[in-house]
Design a protein around this motif. Structure first.
Motif, PDB file in Angstrom:
ATOM      1  N   LYS A 182      -2.438  50.271  -2.126  1.00 46.50           N
ATOM      2  CA  LYS A 182      -1.728  48.985  -2.014  1.00 46.50           C
ATOM      3  C   LYS A 182      -0.353  49.149  -1.386  1.00 46.50           C
ATOM      4  CE  LYS A 182      -3.817  47.280  -6.277  1.00 46.50           C
ATOM      5  NZ  LYS A 182      -3.516  46.992  -7.676  1.00 46.50           N
ATOM      6  N   SER A 183       0.285  50.284  -1.623  1.00 49.28           N
ATOM      7  CA  SER A 183       1.651  50.522  -1.135  1.00 49.28           C
ATOM      8  C   SER A 183       1.723  50.757   0.367  1.00 49.28           C
ATOM      9  CB  SER A 183       2.255  51.742  -1.830  1.00 49.28           C
ATOM     10  OG  SER A 183       1.616  52.926  -1.356  1.00 49.28           O
ATOM     11  N   GLN A 184       0.590  51.084   0.962  1.00 48.75           N
ATOM     12  CA  GLN A 184       0.473  51.451   2.372  1.00 48.75           C
ATOM     13  C   GLN A 184       1.211  52.762   2.692  1.00 48.75           C
ATOM     14  OE1 GLN A 184       1.235  48.116   4.969  1.00 48.75           O
ATOM     15  NE2 GLN A 184      -0.510  47.016   4.140  1.00 48.75           N
ATOM     16  N   LEU A 185       1.409  53.580   1.687  1.00 50.83           N
ATOM     17  CA  LEU A 185       2.049  54.881   1.877  1.00 50.83           C
ATOM     18  C   LEU A 185       1.261  55.738   2.863  1.00 50.83           C
ATOM     19  CD1 LEU A 185       4.544  56.384   0.844  1.00 50.83           C
ATOM     20  CD2 LEU A 185       3.164  57.282  -1.019  1.00 50.83           C
ATOM     21  N   THR A 186      -0.048  55.566   2.881  1.00 49.61           N
ATOM     22  CA  THR A 186      -0.881  56.343   3.800  1.00 49.61           C
ATOM     23  C   THR A 186      -0.626  55.976   5.267  1.00 49.61           C
ATOM     24  OG1 THR A 186      -2.680  54.771   3.471  1.00 49.61           O
ATOM     25  CG2 THR A 186      -2.716  56.768   2.121  1.00 49.61           C
ATOM     26  N   LYS A 187      -0.053  54.808   5.518  1.00 53.97           N
ATOM     27  CA  LYS A 187       0.257  54.388   6.894  1.00 53.97           C
ATOM     28  C   LYS A 187       1.527  55.055   7.424  1.00 53.97           C
ATOM     29  CE  LYS A 187      -2.163  50.033   6.984  1.00 53.97           C
ATOM     30  NZ  LYS A 187      -2.149  48.658   7.444  1.00 53.97           N
ATOM     31  N   LEU A 188       2.244  55.711   6.545  1.00 51.88           N
ATOM     32  CA  LEU A 188       3.497  56.358   6.933  1.00 51.88           C
ATOM     33  C   LEU A 188       3.294  57.345   8.080  1.00 51.88           C
ATOM     34  CD1 LEU A 188       6.511  56.639   6.237  1.00 51.88           C
ATOM     35  CD2 LEU A 188       5.879  58.380   4.583  1.00 51.88           C
ATOM     36  N   ILE A 189       2.190  58.090   8.058  1.00 49.89           N
ATOM     37  CA  ILE A 189       1.992  59.133   9.073  1.00 49.89           C
ATOM     38  C   ILE A 189       1.829  58.582  10.486  1.00 49.89           C
ATOM     39  CG2 ILE A 189       1.092  60.867   7.479  1.00 49.89           C
ATOM     40  CD1 ILE A 189      -1.700  60.232   8.514  1.00 49.89           C
ATOM     41  N   SER A 190       1.511  57.305  10.627  1.00 40.53           N
ATOM     42  CA  SER A 190       1.393  56.731  11.971  1.00 40.53           C
ATOM     43  C   SER A 190       2.671  56.011  12.409  1.00 40.53           C
ATOM     44  CB  SER A 190       0.198  55.770  12.020  1.00 40.53           C
ATOM     45  OG  SER A 190       0.390  54.704  11.111  1.00 40.53           O
ATOM     46  N   HIS A 191       3.691  56.008  11.574  1.00 43.34           N
ATOM     47  CA  HIS A 191       4.947  55.329  11.911  1.00 43.34           C
ATOM     48  C   HIS A 191       5.862  56.252  12.720  1.00 43.34           C
ATOM     49  CE1 HIS A 191       8.782  53.226  11.307  1.00 43.34           C
ATOM     50  NE2 HIS A 191       8.027  52.157  11.173  1.00 43.34           N
ATOM     51  N   LYS A 192       6.633  55.688  13.627  1.00 46.41           N
ATOM     52  CA  LYS A 192       7.512  56.477  14.503  1.00 46.41           C
ATOM     53  C   LYS A 192       8.534  57.311  13.713  1.00 46.41           C
ATOM     54  CE  LYS A 192      10.752  52.713  15.014  1.00 46.41           C
ATOM     55  NZ  LYS A 192      11.368  51.691  15.776  1.00 46.41           N
ATOM     56  N   LEU A 193       8.975  56.850  12.560  1.00 49.06           N
ATOM     57  CA  LEU A 193       9.977  57.588  11.783  1.00 49.06           C
ATOM     58  C   LEU A 193       9.402  58.799  11.059  1.00 49.06           C
ATOM     59  CD1 LEU A 193      12.097  54.651  10.360  1.00 49.06           C
ATOM     60  CD2 LEU A 193      12.815  56.355  12.041  1.00 49.06           C
ATOM     61  N   TYR A 194       8.073  58.883  10.985  1.00 53.80           N
ATOM     62  CA  TYR A 194       7.437  59.996  10.286  1.00 53.80           C
ATOM     63  C   TYR A 194       7.834  61.344  10.896  1.00 53.80           C
ATOM     64  CZ  TYR A 194       3.753  62.832   8.170  1.00 53.80           C
ATOM     65  OH  TYR A 194       3.072  63.797   7.484  1.00 53.80           O
ATOM     66  N   GLU A 237      14.119  50.257   4.855  1.00 49.63           N
ATOM     67  CA  GLU A 237      13.738  48.934   5.362  1.00 49.63           C
ATOM     68  C   GLU A 237      12.782  49.047   6.552  1.00 49.63           C
ATOM     69  OE1 GLU A 237      17.633  47.388   6.252  1.00 49.63           O
ATOM     70  OE2 GLU A 237      18.254  48.033   4.249  1.00 49.63           O
ATOM     71  N   GLU A 238      12.911  50.127   7.320  1.00 47.88           N
ATOM     72  CA  GLU A 238      12.117  50.286   8.537  1.00 47.88           C
ATOM     73  C   GLU A 238      10.716  50.850   8.282  1.00 47.88           C
ATOM     74  OE1 GLU A 238      14.335  52.271  11.674  1.00 47.88           O
ATOM     75  OE2 GLU A 238      16.196  51.532  10.781  1.00 47.88           O
ATOM     76  N   LEU A 239      10.499  51.447   7.148  1.00 49.47           N
ATOM     77  CA  LEU A 239       9.190  52.052   6.861  1.00 49.47           C
ATOM     78  C   LEU A 239       8.159  50.982   6.516  1.00 49.47           C
ATOM     79  CD1 LEU A 239      10.326  55.167   4.811  1.00 49.47           C
ATOM     80  CD2 LEU A 239       9.506  55.111   7.183  1.00 49.47           C
ATOM     81  N   PRO A 240       6.906  51.184   6.923  1.00 44.96           N
ATOM     82  CA  PRO A 240       5.853  50.171   6.730  1.00 44.96           C
ATOM     83  C   PRO A 240       5.249  50.206   5.326  1.00 44.96           C
ATOM     84  CG  PRO A 240       4.906  52.080   7.782  1.00 44.96           C
ATOM     85  CD  PRO A 240       6.387  52.368   7.618  1.00 44.96           C
ATOM     86  N   LEU A 241       6.094  50.150   4.332  1.00 42.20           N
ATOM     87  CA  LEU A 241       5.628  50.267   2.957  1.00 42.20           C
ATOM     88  C   LEU A 241       5.728  48.931   2.238  1.00 42.20           C
ATOM     89  CD1 LEU A 241       7.571  53.537   2.051  1.00 42.20           C
ATOM     90  CD2 LEU A 241       5.220  53.346   2.897  1.00 42.20           C
ATOM     91  N   LYS A 242       4.817  48.709   1.314  1.00 40.45           N
ATOM     92  CA  LYS A 242       4.910  47.540   0.440  1.00 40.45           C
ATOM     93  C   LYS A 242       5.682  48.000  -0.794  1.00 40.45           C
ATOM     94  CE  LYS A 242       1.126  44.870   2.160  1.00 40.45           C
ATOM     95  NZ  LYS A 242       0.006  44.004   1.822  1.00 40.45           N
ATOM     96  N   LYS A 243       6.974  47.763  -0.745  1.00 41.11           N
ATOM     97  CA  LYS A 243       7.893  48.325  -1.731  1.00 41.11           C
ATOM     98  C   LYS A 243       7.712  47.780  -3.147  1.00 41.11           C
ATOM     99  CE  LYS A 243      10.728  49.158   2.182  1.00 41.11           C
ATOM    100  NZ  LYS A 243       9.775  48.571   3.115  1.00 41.11           N
ATOM    101  N   GLU A 244       6.959  46.697  -3.276  1.00 40.14           N
ATOM    102  CA  GLU A 244       6.716  46.178  -4.625  1.00 40.14           C
ATOM    103  C   GLU A 244       5.771  47.084  -5.416  1.00 40.14           C
ATOM    104  OE1 GLU A 244       3.915  43.724  -1.883  1.00 40.14           O
ATOM    105  OE2 GLU A 244       5.900  44.645  -1.739  1.00 40.14           O
ATOM    106  N   PHE A 245       5.112  48.021  -4.720  1.00 40.79           N
ATOM    107  CA  PHE A 245       4.164  48.912  -5.392  1.00 40.79           C
ATOM    108  C   PHE A 245       4.710  50.317  -5.642  1.00 40.79           C
ATOM    109  CE2 PHE A 245       1.406  45.750  -3.347  1.00 40.79           C
ATOM    110  CZ  PHE A 245       0.728  45.298  -4.471  1.00 40.79           C
ATOM    111  N   LEU A 246       5.953  50.571  -5.234  1.00 35.09           N
ATOM    112  CA  LEU A 246       6.529  51.892  -5.483  1.00 35.09           C
ATOM    113  C   LEU A 246       8.029  51.777  -5.648  1.00 35.09           C
ATOM    114  CD1 LEU A 246       6.778  54.016  -2.234  1.00 35.09           C
ATOM    115  CD2 LEU A 246       6.267  51.618  -2.168  1.00 35.09           C
ATOM    116  N   GLU A 247       8.601  52.795  -6.256  1.00 34.64           N
ATOM    117  CA  GLU A 247      10.056  52.899  -6.337  1.00 34.64           C
ATOM    118  C   GLU A 247      10.473  53.889  -5.271  1.00 34.64           C
ATOM    119  OE1 GLU A 247      12.407  53.100  -9.996  1.00 34.64           O
ATOM    120  OE2 GLU A 247      10.485  53.010 -11.053  1.00 34.64           O
TER     121      GLU A 247
END
Length: 176
Positions: A145-157, A116-126
């Motif tokens: 579209k999933s914003q998976l590439t934004k994961l590396i800038s998130h604090k939880l990464y 829930e805390e990750l900055p992902l658009k979950k409708e585009f991935l499982e």
């Protein structure tokens, strides 16, 4: 007992270089046996009679003495790695149409709430959580579209180390 050490953030983009041969020698000097490495991204398979906590402490202390940078490290038993790999649906692969990764979680990030805390658009991935990891699969056409590439800038990464599905399965003892 068979263990797998997962080193985070080494040999990425030519930075924080660590030779696999040096790692093998270091692990052998700690008394570990059957030491081998898998690809150049910090995966060490080895055996030890020590418990997981002792193994992690020994590795961490030896890294502090040898390297001039921190190497966050996770130590998993072969059984833990198999459990995670077995949770990956068989059809989830890395190929021309899809991408599947496993994010092994450090204790501070290991929670069901992480999804829930990750900055992902979950409708585009499982994406699935299990103790010790999150696993995701995405159609390559939806990667941006999933914003998976934004994961590396998130604090939880910083609380995870990611391996592709092929590496995850290999480290769990499944041959490619």
């Amino acid at each position: 007992m068979k263990y797998i050490a997962l080193l985070r953030g080494i040999n990425v983009g030519g930075n924080r270089k660590v030779e696999m041969k040096k790692l093998r020698t270091l692990f052998e000097s700690l008394g570990y046996t059957e030491v081998s490495t898998y690809i150049n991204s910090g995966n060490i398979i080895f055996e030890s009679e020590d418990d997981t906590k002792t193994v992690l402490t020994k590795i961490t202390k030896s890294f502090e003495k040898i390297f001039d940078f921190e190497i966050p490290t996770l130590v998993k038993t072969e059984k833990e790695m198999k459990k995670i790999a077995n949770a990956i649906p068989e059809g989830w692969q890395n190929d021309a149409t899809q991408k599947t990764d496993v994010a092994y979680l450090f204790p501070e990030a290991d929670s069901k709430k992480i999804i829930e805390e990750l900055p992902l658009k979950k409708e585009f991935l499982e994406i699935r959580y299990m103790k010790g990891a999150i696993i995701w699969n995405i159609k390559r056409e939806n990667l941006n579209k999933s914003q998976l590439t934004k994961l590396i800038s998130h604090k939880l990464y910083k609380g995870m180390t990611i391996r592709n599905v092929n590496t995850a399965r290999f480290l769990a003892g499944e041959k490619e």
